[in-house]
Design a protein around this motif. Sequence first.
Motif, PDB file in Angstrom:
ATOM      1  N   ASP A  16       0.989  -1.182   0.099  1.00 49.97           N
ATOM      2  CA  ASP A  16       0.154   0.132   0.091  1.00 49.97           C
ATOM      3  C   ASP A  16       0.802   1.217  -0.168  1.00 49.97           C
ATOM      4  O   ASP A  16       0.610   2.078  -0.571  1.00 49.97           O
ATOM      5  CB  ASP A  16      -0.898   0.069   1.172  1.00 49.97           C
ATOM      6  CG  ASP A  16      -2.201  -0.900   0.984  1.00 49.97           C
ATOM      7  OD1 ASP A  16      -2.320  -1.553   0.085  1.00 49.97           O
ATOM      8  OD2 ASP A  16      -2.580  -1.278   2.001  1.00 49.97           O
ATOM      9  N   GLN A  19       2.420   1.540  -3.276  1.00 47.66           N
ATOM     10  CA  GLN A  19       1.321   2.163  -4.463  1.00 47.66           C
ATOM     11  C   GLN A  19       1.122   3.730  -4.351  1.00 47.66           C
ATOM     12  O   GLN A  19       1.085   4.352  -5.281  1.00 47.66           O
ATOM     13  CB  GLN A  19      -0.043   1.298  -4.315  1.00 47.66           C
ATOM     14  CG  GLN A  19       0.135  -0.082  -5.002  1.00 47.66           C
ATOM     15  CD  GLN A  19      -0.988  -0.692  -5.227  1.00 47.66           C
ATOM     16  OE1 GLN A  19      -2.066  -0.304  -4.495  1.00 47.66           O
ATOM     17  NE2 GLN A  19      -0.921  -1.774  -6.204  1.00 47.66           N
ATOM     18  N   SER A  23       1.625   6.978  -6.864  1.00 50.24           N
ATOM     19  CA  SER A  23       0.321   7.532  -7.320  1.00 50.24           C
ATOM     20  C   SER A  23       0.827   9.032  -7.392  1.00 50.24           C
ATOM     21  O   SER A  23       1.520   9.614  -6.593  1.00 50.24           O
ATOM     22  CB  SER A  23      -0.662   7.388  -6.337  1.00 50.24           C
ATOM     23  OG  SER A  23      -1.200   5.926  -6.407  1.00 50.24           O
ATOM     24  N   VAL A  80      -0.292   1.793 -11.649  1.00 53.59           N
ATOM     25  CA  VAL A  80      -0.812   1.595 -10.204  1.00 53.59           C
ATOM     26  C   VAL A  80      -2.290   2.227 -10.519  1.00 53.59           C
ATOM     27  O   VAL A  80      -3.363   1.446 -10.017  1.00 53.59           O
ATOM     28  CB  VAL A  80      -0.213   2.597  -9.454  1.00 53.59           C
ATOM     29  CG1 VAL A  80      -1.006   2.747  -8.034  1.00 53.59           C
ATOM     30  CG2 VAL A  80       1.249   1.945  -9.094  1.00 53.59           C
ATOM     31  N   SER A  83      -4.270  -0.875 -11.900  1.00 51.84           N
ATOM     32  CA  SER A  83      -4.424  -1.740 -10.831  1.00 51.84           C
ATOM     33  C   SER A  83      -5.624  -1.651  -9.743  1.00 51.84           C
ATOM     34  O   SER A  83      -6.517  -2.200  -9.496  1.00 51.84           O
ATOM     35  CB  SER A  83      -3.169  -2.020 -10.085  1.00 51.84           C
ATOM     36  OG  SER A  83      -3.284  -2.824  -9.135  1.00 51.84           O
ATOM     37  N   ILE A  84      -5.642  -0.029  -9.536  1.00 48.36           N
ATOM     38  CA  ILE A  84      -6.582   0.263  -8.499  1.00 48.36           C
ATOM     39  C   ILE A  84      -7.925  -0.020  -9.186  1.00 48.36           C
ATOM     40  O   ILE A  84      -8.646  -0.284  -8.480  1.00 48.36           O
ATOM     41  CB  ILE A  84      -6.136   1.665  -8.051  1.00 48.36           C
ATOM     42  CG1 ILE A  84      -5.145   1.837  -7.205  1.00 48.36           C
ATOM     43  CG2 ILE A  84      -7.719   2.248  -7.431  1.00 48.36           C
ATOM     44  CD1 ILE A  84      -4.616   3.118  -6.733  1.00 48.36           C
ATOM     45  N   ASN A  85      -8.177   0.700 -10.426  1.00 45.66           N
ATOM     46  CA  ASN A  85      -9.534   0.532 -11.170  1.00 45.66           C
ATOM     47  C   ASN A  85      -9.943  -0.765 -11.410  1.00 45.66           C
ATOM     48  O   ASN A  85     -10.938  -1.020 -11.354  1.00 45.66           O
ATOM     49  CB  ASN A  85      -9.141   1.490 -12.649  1.00 45.66           C
ATOM     50  CG  ASN A  85      -9.387   2.953 -12.076  1.00 45.66           C
ATOM     51  OD1 ASN A  85      -9.516   3.633 -11.195  1.00 45.66           O
ATOM     52  ND2 ASN A  85      -8.713   3.765 -13.256  1.00 45.66           N
ATOM     53  N   SER A  88     -11.438  -2.205  -8.140  1.00 45.26           N
ATOM     54  CA  SER A  88     -12.655  -1.645  -7.685  1.00 45.26           C
ATOM     55  C   SER A  88     -13.860  -1.926  -8.589  1.00 45.26           C
ATOM     56  O   SER A  88     -14.651  -1.674  -8.396  1.00 45.26           O
ATOM     57  CB  SER A  88     -12.507  -0.009  -7.641  1.00 45.26           C
ATOM     58  OG  SER A  88     -12.291   0.532  -8.899  1.00 45.26           O
TER      59      SER A  88
END
Length: 89
Positions: A16, A19, A23, A80, A83-85, A88
């Motif tokens: 975390d 990442q 960002s 990143v 990956s987050i998208n 979610s």
Amino acid sequence: MIQINNNFTQYQLSEDEQQAGYSLSPEQRAVIQNDIADIAIKRASIVHDLSDPGKSLLEDAALKGQLTMLLWMLSRADAVMASINQISE
């Protein structure tokens, strides 16, 4: 603020934290893009001196290194975000 002791100092970061570090805010992305444009303009305007060809080659290589690093930073941030998208969805 983390103090960097030397070029070989590394920090143990959780996934975390890593990442979050990769960002970029919209303002950071804009600054990096402006730097990329400035470097591209400098590279395009290098004057090649036939009496000292190594000078322009070194200048271009240094600018290319800067450009590559900035593009890598944007690419890393994009990865990143993707990956987050994906998580979610």
